[in-house]
Write an enzyme that holds these catalytic residues in place. Structure first.
Site, short mmCIF file in Angstrom:
data_model
loop_
_atom_site.label_atom_id
_atom_site.label_comp_id
_atom_site.label_asym_id
_atom_site.label_seq_id
_atom_site.Cartn_x
_atom_site.Cartn_y
_atom_site.Cartn_z
N HIS B 14 -19.43 26.48 3.22
CA HIS B 14 -20.20 27.92 2.97
C HIS B 14 -20.76 29.14 4.94
O HIS B 14 -20.31 28.05 5.56
CB HIS B 14 -21.16 27.49 2.55
N CYS B 33 -23.68 30.09 12.07
CA CYS B 33 -23.99 29.35 10.62
C CYS B 33 -23.21 30.66 10.17
O CYS B 33 -22.84 31.01 8.79
CB CYS B 33 -24.93 28.94 9.89
N HIS B 39 -18.34 27.15 7.37
CA HIS B 39 -17.69 25.96 7.87
C HIS B 39 -18.33 24.92 6.68
O HIS B 39 -18.79 25.46 5.49
CB HIS B 39 -19.10 25.37 9.03
N HIS B 41 -19.97 21.12 4.85
CA HIS B 41 -20.63 19.21 5.18
C HIS B 41 -20.29 19.03 4.10
O HIS B 41 -19.64 19.31 2.82
CB HIS B 41 -21.99 19.94 4.96
N ASP B 79 -18.34 20.77 -5.28
CA ASP B 79 -17.44 19.67 -5.04
C ASP B 79 -16.42 20.97 -4.04
O ASP B 79 -15.45 20.89 -5.39
CB ASP B 79 -16.98 18.55 -6.30
N HIS B 80 -15.24 20.38 -3.23
CA HIS B 80 -14.57 20.25 -1.98
C HIS B 80 -14.39 22.22 -2.97
O HIS B 80 -13.39 22.74 -3.15
CB HIS B 80 -13.23 20.53 -3.16
N GLU B 124 -28.49 17.92 3.84
CA GLU B 124 -27.27 19.16 3.93
C GLU B 124 -26.69 18.33 5.56
O GLU B 124 -24.70 18.59 5.55
CB GLU B 124 -27.33 20.60 4.92
#
Lengths: 142, 136
Positions: B14, B33, B39, B41, B79-80, B124
């Site tokens: 995100h 950010c 980037h 998490h 996810d992913h 996060e």
């Protein structure tokens, strides 16, 4: 209301000893924690800020500002110190983790109240882990 | 009342950007950010359901059902994924940890058949997490 928690770590030594009590009472109350040279902990500090999500940023509080405040008010003060010998507060108050937790809360609270874009944000809670087996939480009720 | 918590992890990317603010303001507020490439998490999600124990089953709810609900409403979509580009709500809402937690609540709460959604906790990173109890 959203609760945002950031975790910090610092290492410090302390000794649990009350000068107003006799040596025997101190030993009985505090046991090994009364050992004359003190002992250390890797404290784990969770600072929780509560507030609404600010519309323009999507955040409850400015994380960079939170980090700076905790760094300046807590970590610089306590990290790599001897709480009994290096801190003015703990000259007269036993540096139990209860008292340290309350001291951290009282120090942070005025510095985290409603800043800039986040006027409704407030310090909600401080959680301080002394070891893997015990931790303390203070939400400002006393 | 018993509180049952199921944990799930998902990996997503995100970035933080508000088009209503200038590029300078975005950089000042969000720092690194704001990088438009994003980037990532490994998010850790804890979903807590409150309820009474059903005397027949000994359970508050069937955890397989909760697992499937998480799969449908969260994992499959997030996810992913690059959240800003691939999740419809995050095209217009900044995918901060706060907003993701609220969005997960919004998706799960009406679909819980047994028990009541009590808390969404979203990490996060191991050192940064958000709790949402559904308050407006």
């Amino acid at each position: 209301m959203i609760y945002l928690t950031r975790r910090y770590r610092f290492s410090a030594s302390h000794r649990l000893h009350n000068e107003a009590l006799s040596a025997e009472e101190n030993q009985r109350l505090y046991g090994k924690c009364d050992n004359a040279f003190g002992h250390g902990h890797n404290y784990v500090l969770d600072v929780t800020v509560a507030g609404p999500i600010e519309g323009q940023t999507g955040m409850v509080f400015d994380l960079a500002e939170l980090d700076r405040t905790v760094e300046r008010q807590v970590l610089e003060r306590f990290d790599t110190t001897n709480l009994n010998l290096d801190d003015a507060r703990f000259q007269s108050v036993v540096p139990t983790t209860e008292n340290l937790c309350i001291e951290i809360y009282r120090t942070l609270e005025p510095n985290l109240a409603g800043k800039g874009r986040w006027p409704a944000a407030r310090l909600n809670r401080v959680r301080l882990e002394e070891t893997n087996s015990n931790y303390f939480e203070y939400a400002g009720s006393l | 009342m018993i509180y049952v918590t199921r944990r799930a992890e998902f990996s997503a990317s995100h970035y933080y950007h508000n088009p209503a603010l200038s590029p300078e303001e975005n950089r000042r507020i969000f720092g690194k950010c704001n990088n438009p490439h994003g980037h990532g998490h490994n998010y850790a999600l804890e979903v807590t359901v409150a309820g009474e124990v059903d005397p027949k089953t000994g359970m508050v709810m069937d955890l397989k059902e909760l697992k499937q609900l998480l799969e449908n409403e969260v994992m499959r979509e997030m996810d992913h994924r690059f959240l800003n580009k691939e999740v419809r709500e995050f095209a217009t809402t900044i995918p901060t940890t706060e907003n993701i937690a609220v969005e997960i609540w919004r998706r799960l709460e009406p679909k819980l058949r047994l028990g009541k959604l009590h808390r969404i906790r979203l990490y996060e990173t191991p050192d940064l997490f958000v709790d949402y109890y559904g308050e407006k």
